[in-house]
Design an enzyme around this catalytic site. Structure first.
Site, PDB file in Angstrom:
ATOM      1  N   ASP A 117      -6.344  -6.537   4.369  1.00  0.00           N
ATOM      2  CA  ASP A 117      -5.683  -5.233   4.467  1.00  0.00           C
ATOM      3  C   ASP A 117      -5.770  -4.728   5.902  1.00  0.00           C
ATOM      4  O   ASP A 117      -6.859  -4.598   6.451  1.00  0.00           O
ATOM      5  CB  ASP A 117      -6.368  -4.248   3.517  1.00  0.00           C
ATOM      6  CG  ASP A 117      -5.751  -2.858   3.537  1.00  0.00           C
ATOM      7  OD1 ASP A 117      -4.699  -2.668   4.170  1.00  0.00           O
ATOM      8  OD2 ASP A 117      -6.331  -1.955   2.903  1.00  0.00           O
ATOM      9  N   SER A 151       0.833  -1.201   0.000  1.00  0.00           N
ATOM     10  CA  SER A 151       0.000   0.000   0.000  1.00  0.00           C
ATOM     11  C   SER A 151       0.865   1.248   0.000  1.00  0.00           C
ATOM     12  O   SER A 151       1.643   1.480   0.939  1.00  0.00           O
ATOM     13  CB  SER A 151      -0.918   0.014   1.221  1.00  0.00           C
ATOM     14  OG  SER A 151      -1.558   1.269   1.342  1.00  0.00           O
ATOM     15  N   MET A 206     -12.122   4.114   0.093  1.00  0.00           N
ATOM     16  CA  MET A 206     -12.712   4.289   1.424  1.00  0.00           C
ATOM     17  C   MET A 206     -13.384   5.657   1.449  1.00  0.00           C
ATOM     18  O   MET A 206     -12.962   6.582   2.148  1.00  0.00           O
ATOM     19  CB  MET A 206     -11.624   4.172   2.499  1.00  0.00           C
ATOM     20  CG  MET A 206     -11.110   2.761   2.654  1.00  0.00           C
ATOM     21  SD  MET A 206      -9.709   2.630   3.792  1.00  0.00           S
ATOM     22  CE  MET A 206      -8.371   3.000   2.660  1.00  0.00           C
ATOM     23  N   MET A 234     -11.103  -6.179   5.876  1.00  0.00           N
ATOM     24  CA  MET A 234     -10.308  -5.222   6.645  1.00  0.00           C
ATOM     25  C   MET A 234      -9.936  -5.850   7.989  1.00  0.00           C
ATOM     26  O   MET A 234     -10.803  -6.304   8.736  1.00  0.00           O
ATOM     27  CB  MET A 234     -11.092  -3.936   6.882  1.00  0.00           C
ATOM     28  CG  MET A 234     -11.319  -3.088   5.637  1.00  0.00           C
ATOM     29  SD  MET A 234      -9.786  -2.533   4.853  1.00  0.00           S
ATOM     30  CE  MET A 234      -8.999  -1.623   6.193  1.00  0.00           C
ATOM     31  N   HIS A 271      -1.345  -1.290  -4.118  1.00  0.00           N
ATOM     32  CA  HIS A 271      -2.604  -1.017  -3.422  1.00  0.00           C
ATOM     33  C   HIS A 271      -2.729   0.487  -3.210  1.00  0.00           C
ATOM     34  O   HIS A 271      -1.839   1.129  -2.640  1.00  0.00           O
ATOM     35  CB  HIS A 271      -2.632  -1.748  -2.082  1.00  0.00           C
ATOM     36  CG  HIS A 271      -3.980  -1.758  -1.436  1.00  0.00           C
ATOM     37  ND1 HIS A 271      -4.999  -2.574  -1.867  1.00  0.00           N
ATOM     38  CD2 HIS A 271      -4.476  -1.047  -0.389  1.00  0.00           C
ATOM     39  CE1 HIS A 271      -6.068  -2.374  -1.116  1.00  0.00           C
ATOM     40  NE2 HIS A 271      -5.779  -1.450  -0.217  1.00  0.00           N
ATOM     41  N   SER A 304       2.818  -0.361   6.083  1.00  0.00           N
ATOM     42  CA  SER A 304       3.937  -0.042   6.976  1.00  0.00           C
ATOM     43  C   SER A 304       4.974  -1.150   7.004  1.00  0.00           C
ATOM     44  O   SER A 304       6.178  -0.882   7.060  1.00  0.00           O
ATOM     45  CB  SER A 304       3.409   0.215   8.394  1.00  0.00           C
ATOM     46  OG  SER A 304       2.529   1.317   8.418  1.00  0.00           O
ATOM     47  N   MET A 324      -8.890   7.858   0.723  1.00  0.00           N
ATOM     48  CA  MET A 324      -9.697   8.213   1.892  1.00  0.00           C
ATOM     49  C   MET A 324     -10.240   9.630   1.746  1.00  0.00           C
ATOM     50  O   MET A 324      -9.540  10.517   1.270  1.00  0.00           O
ATOM     51  CB  MET A 324      -8.853   8.127   3.164  1.00  0.00           C
ATOM     52  CG  MET A 324      -8.204   6.787   3.396  1.00  0.00           C
ATOM     53  SD  MET A 324      -7.215   6.810   4.906  1.00  0.00           S
ATOM     54  CE  MET A 324      -6.449   5.202   4.835  1.00  0.00           C
ATOM     55  N   ASP A 335      -4.862   3.268  -1.508  1.00  0.00           N
ATOM     56  CA  ASP A 335      -5.852   3.568  -0.465  1.00  0.00           C
ATOM     57  C   ASP A 335      -6.333   5.007  -0.588  1.00  0.00           C
ATOM     58  O   ASP A 335      -5.589   5.949  -0.316  1.00  0.00           O
ATOM     59  CB  ASP A 335      -5.238   3.360   0.921  1.00  0.00           C
ATOM     60  CG  ASP A 335      -5.155   1.897   1.314  1.00  0.00           C
ATOM     61  OD1 ASP A 335      -6.171   1.197   1.164  1.00  0.00           O
ATOM     62  OD2 ASP A 335      -4.087   1.456   1.789  1.00  0.00           O
ATOM     63  N   HIS A 377      -8.587   0.954  -3.672  1.00  0.00           N
ATOM     64  CA  HIS A 377      -9.445   0.727  -2.508  1.00  0.00           C
ATOM     65  C   HIS A 377     -10.086   2.054  -2.127  1.00  0.00           C
ATOM     66  O   HIS A 377      -9.440   2.926  -1.545  1.00  0.00           O
ATOM     67  CB  HIS A 377      -8.588   0.169  -1.360  1.00  0.00           C
ATOM     68  CG  HIS A 377      -9.345  -0.100  -0.111  1.00  0.00           C
ATOM     69  ND1 HIS A 377      -8.703  -0.385   1.084  1.00  0.00           N
ATOM     70  CD2 HIS A 377     -10.673  -0.142   0.166  1.00  0.00           C
ATOM     71  CE1 HIS A 377      -9.609  -0.585   2.024  1.00  0.00           C
ATOM     72  NE2 HIS A 377     -10.809  -0.430   1.491  1.00  0.00           N
TER      73      HIS A 377
END
Length: 214
Positions: A171, A6, A64, A133, A29, A194, A33, A31, A62
């Site tokens: 994830d 990610s 969100m 998740m 990936h 991370s 948001m 992400d 993804h």
């Protein structure tokens, strides 16, 4: 088994260099948001599109975000393989999944930790991937929720019983310690943020994950 690092955890001042270091992974990936569905804002389609042609890895998007139907087409590129929406944000989930597939992209649905598998039973025959998740979405670096392993196992059982062919992705808090547990439970794609980008040696960490995912 596939690895999808990610870029949420990458150094954005060196994004191209960071992505070069994960070239032995399988997907990127992405992400996204919005600060509404989740308590954080990350980035939009422009950041993802800046990587088009600069990496051979396909994008695993993804979303969100609330009202994902309004923004789906922004994330469609020649490198976009999956677009994933949250069941919790889609009152007309069937329609949204069809909308994704109409763009020539594989359709995926994500579930928050507190959302039961029963909420997506009626669309499992339509999806290409289900994202479980294993943290509450919104921030990178969170602790892995152990009960996610059993949730994956139950989903894999349903997949086998019904003869479905969707992939299972996990994830949140994924690392080299829990990766074998997730794979054993039926996970096909591991998302690691991370654990990859905050490692001392990103390339070697990707290789270590790939030993598990072969």
């Amino acid at each position: 088994m596939l690895l999808a690092p990610s870029i949420l955890s990458a150094d954005f001042s060196q994004l191209k260099n960071e992505v070069d270091k994960i070239r032995e992974a399988d997907l990127i990936h992405v992400d996204v948001m919005d600060g509404h569905f989740v308590p954080n804002i990350s980035f939009g389609a422009a950041v993802m599109k800046s990587l088009c042609g600069k990496t051979n890895l396909p994008f695993d998007v993804h979303l969100m975000i609330e009202n994902p139907d309004k923004y789906l087409e922004d994330f469609v590129t020649d490198q976009t393989q999956y677009i994933c929406v949250h069941q919790e944000t889609c009152p007309h989930l069937d329609r949204t999944l069809k909308h994704i597939k109409e763009q020539g992209v594989k359709a995926a649905v994500a579930l928050n930790p507190s959302t039961p598998l029963t909420m997506i039973e009626e669309v499992l025959s339509q999806v290409d991937m289900v994202l479980i998740m294993s943290v509450n979405p919104g921030f990178g670096g969170q602790k892995f929720i152990e009960s996610s392993v059993e949730k994956v196992r139950k989903l894999d059982d349903i997949r086998r019983e019904k003869g479905y062919d969707f992939l299972i992705e996990v994830d949140g808090g994924v690392n080299l310690d829990n990766a074998p547990l997730l794979i054993d439970a039926g996970t096909d794609i591991l998302v690691a943020g991370s654990a990859v980008f905050k490692a001392n040696n990103i390339e070697e960490t990707v290789k270590a994950f790939k030993k598990h995912t072969r």
